[in-house]
Design a protein around this motif. Structure first.
Motif, short mmCIF file in Angstrom:
data_model
loop_
_atom_site.label_atom_id
_atom_site.label_comp_id
_atom_site.label_asym_id
_atom_site.label_seq_id
_atom_site.Cartn_x
_atom_site.Cartn_y
_atom_site.Cartn_z
N UNK A 1 -11.77 2.74 -16.08
CA UNK A 1 -10.70 1.99 -16.74
C UNK A 1 -11.32 0.82 -17.50
N UNK A 2 -10.46 0.02 -18.10
CA UNK A 2 -10.93 -1.14 -18.87
C UNK A 2 -10.46 -2.44 -18.25
N UNK A 3 -10.34 -2.44 -16.91
CA UNK A 3 -9.84 -3.66 -16.27
C UNK A 3 -10.26 -3.74 -14.81
N UNK A 4 -10.15 -4.97 -14.30
CA UNK A 4 -10.14 -5.18 -12.86
C UNK A 4 -8.69 -4.97 -12.46
N UNK A 5 -8.47 -4.41 -11.29
CA UNK A 5 -7.09 -4.11 -10.89
C UNK A 5 -6.93 -4.33 -9.40
N UNK A 6 -5.79 -4.92 -9.02
CA UNK A 6 -5.49 -5.12 -7.60
C UNK A 6 -4.05 -4.73 -7.35
N UNK A 7 -3.75 -4.47 -6.08
CA UNK A 7 -2.39 -4.08 -5.71
C UNK A 7 -1.98 -4.85 -4.46
N UNK A 8 -0.71 -5.27 -4.43
CA UNK A 8 -0.14 -5.97 -3.27
C UNK A 8 0.97 -5.10 -2.69
N UNK A 9 0.78 -4.69 -1.44
CA UNK A 9 1.76 -3.89 -0.71
C UNK A 9 2.47 -4.79 0.30
N UNK B 1 9.58 -7.76 -5.08
CA UNK B 1 8.30 -7.51 -5.74
C UNK B 1 8.11 -8.43 -6.95
N UNK B 2 9.19 -8.82 -7.58
CA UNK B 2 9.12 -9.64 -8.80
C UNK B 2 8.39 -10.96 -8.56
N UNK B 3 8.66 -11.60 -7.42
CA UNK B 3 8.00 -12.89 -7.17
C UNK B 3 6.49 -12.71 -6.98
N UNK B 4 6.09 -11.60 -6.41
CA UNK B 4 4.66 -11.31 -6.22
C UNK B 4 4.01 -11.07 -7.59
N UNK C 1 -3.96 -10.09 -19.45
CA UNK C 1 -3.64 -9.50 -18.15
C UNK C 1 -2.25 -8.91 -18.22
N UNK C 2 -1.93 -8.10 -17.23
CA UNK C 2 -0.63 -7.45 -17.16
C UNK C 2 -0.33 -7.13 -15.71
N UNK C 3 0.92 -7.36 -15.31
CA UNK C 3 1.35 -7.04 -13.95
C UNK C 3 2.57 -6.14 -14.05
N UNK C 4 2.59 -5.10 -13.24
CA UNK C 4 3.70 -4.15 -13.25
C UNK C 4 3.94 -3.69 -11.82
N UNK C 5 4.91 -2.81 -11.65
CA UNK C 5 5.23 -2.30 -10.32
C UNK C 5 4.99 -0.82 -10.22
N UNK C 6 4.78 -0.37 -8.99
CA UNK C 6 4.71 1.06 -8.70
C UNK C 6 5.71 1.32 -7.58
N UNK D 1 8.11 -0.76 -3.09
CA UNK D 1 7.47 -1.20 -4.32
C UNK D 1 6.17 -1.92 -4.02
N UNK D 2 5.19 -1.72 -4.89
CA UNK D 2 3.94 -2.48 -4.84
C UNK D 2 3.78 -3.16 -6.21
N UNK D 3 3.16 -4.33 -6.21
CA UNK D 3 2.86 -5.03 -7.47
C UNK D 3 1.39 -4.80 -7.80
N UNK D 4 1.12 -4.48 -9.07
CA UNK D 4 -0.24 -4.19 -9.51
C UNK D 4 -0.62 -5.17 -10.61
#
Length: 190
Positions: free
Chosen positions: A73-81, A134-137, A106-111, A93-96
């Motif tokens: 990929x072209x980024x560092x990426x983390x996820x919060x469960x 999830x939105x607050x995260x 940067x960009x944050x989205x949900x899964x 929902x998880x925030x990525x």
């Protein structure tokens, strides 16, 4: 300073081919070689990313943080469960959070994760508004990436701009800026 879609496309063109033929060759294309070289330059600074994740983990005690960075990929990426899933339905929902290595963005989205019992049966990326839990995260992730890395959070609409590039298994007309600047598989999290 917010970059335009044209600015970001110009950057992405340096790292992703505009034809499928680039993936059929035995040797990597010039664009993919530049992406590999950029990762080689970026990886020595990995401690900064780990520090960011530690800080985020402290700020989000009710969430389990994982690094999901992949150098394809072209980024560092983390996820919060969410840690406590007992109060959640079979849909969670998880925030990525994504920090591009191509541009200071940067960009944050949900899964959305669907479960049958304890078995995950599907997962789907969502770039739209997220549920409140999830939105607050996502907001906190974005704020911390902006402050720690001086990155600009891209608006969801901009990340969904179609681009004429071949990014891994994404090809026009499905390829969007989110794929070129961050990940070709936004739905894919462990």
């Amino acid at each position: 300073m917010l970059l335009t879609s044209e600015d970001l496309l110009t950057v992405a063109r340096n790292y992703w081919p505009s034809t499928r033929d680039a993936y059929l060759e035995q040797e990597a294309s010039p664009e993919l070689k530049r992406l590999q070289a950029l990762w080689e330059q970026t990886l020595p600074g990995l401690d900064r990313w780990w520090s960011f994740l530690s800080e985020l983990e402290t700020a989000l005690p009710d969430f389990k943080l994982s690094d999901v960075t992949a150098t394809r990929d072209a980024c560092f990426r983390c996820v919060a469960y969410p840690r406590n899933t007992s109060s959640y339905s079979q849909s969670r929902w998880a925030a990525v959070g994504c920090l591009s290595i191509l541009a200071p963005v940067c960009f944050v989205y949900g899964v959305q994760l669907e479960y049958r019992g304890t078995e995950r049966i599907s997962q789907r990326a969502s770039f739209g508004p997220l549920p409140p839990e999830t939105a607050h995260v996502a907001d906190l992730m974005a704020q911390k990436m902006e402050s720690n890395f001086r990155a600009t959070s891209l608006p969801r609409e901009l990340t969904q701009t179609r681009v004429p590039l071949f990014v891994e298994f994404k090809e026009p007309p499905e390829t969007m800026l989110v794929h070129a600047l961050f990940t070709s598989s936004p739905e894919s999290i462990p």
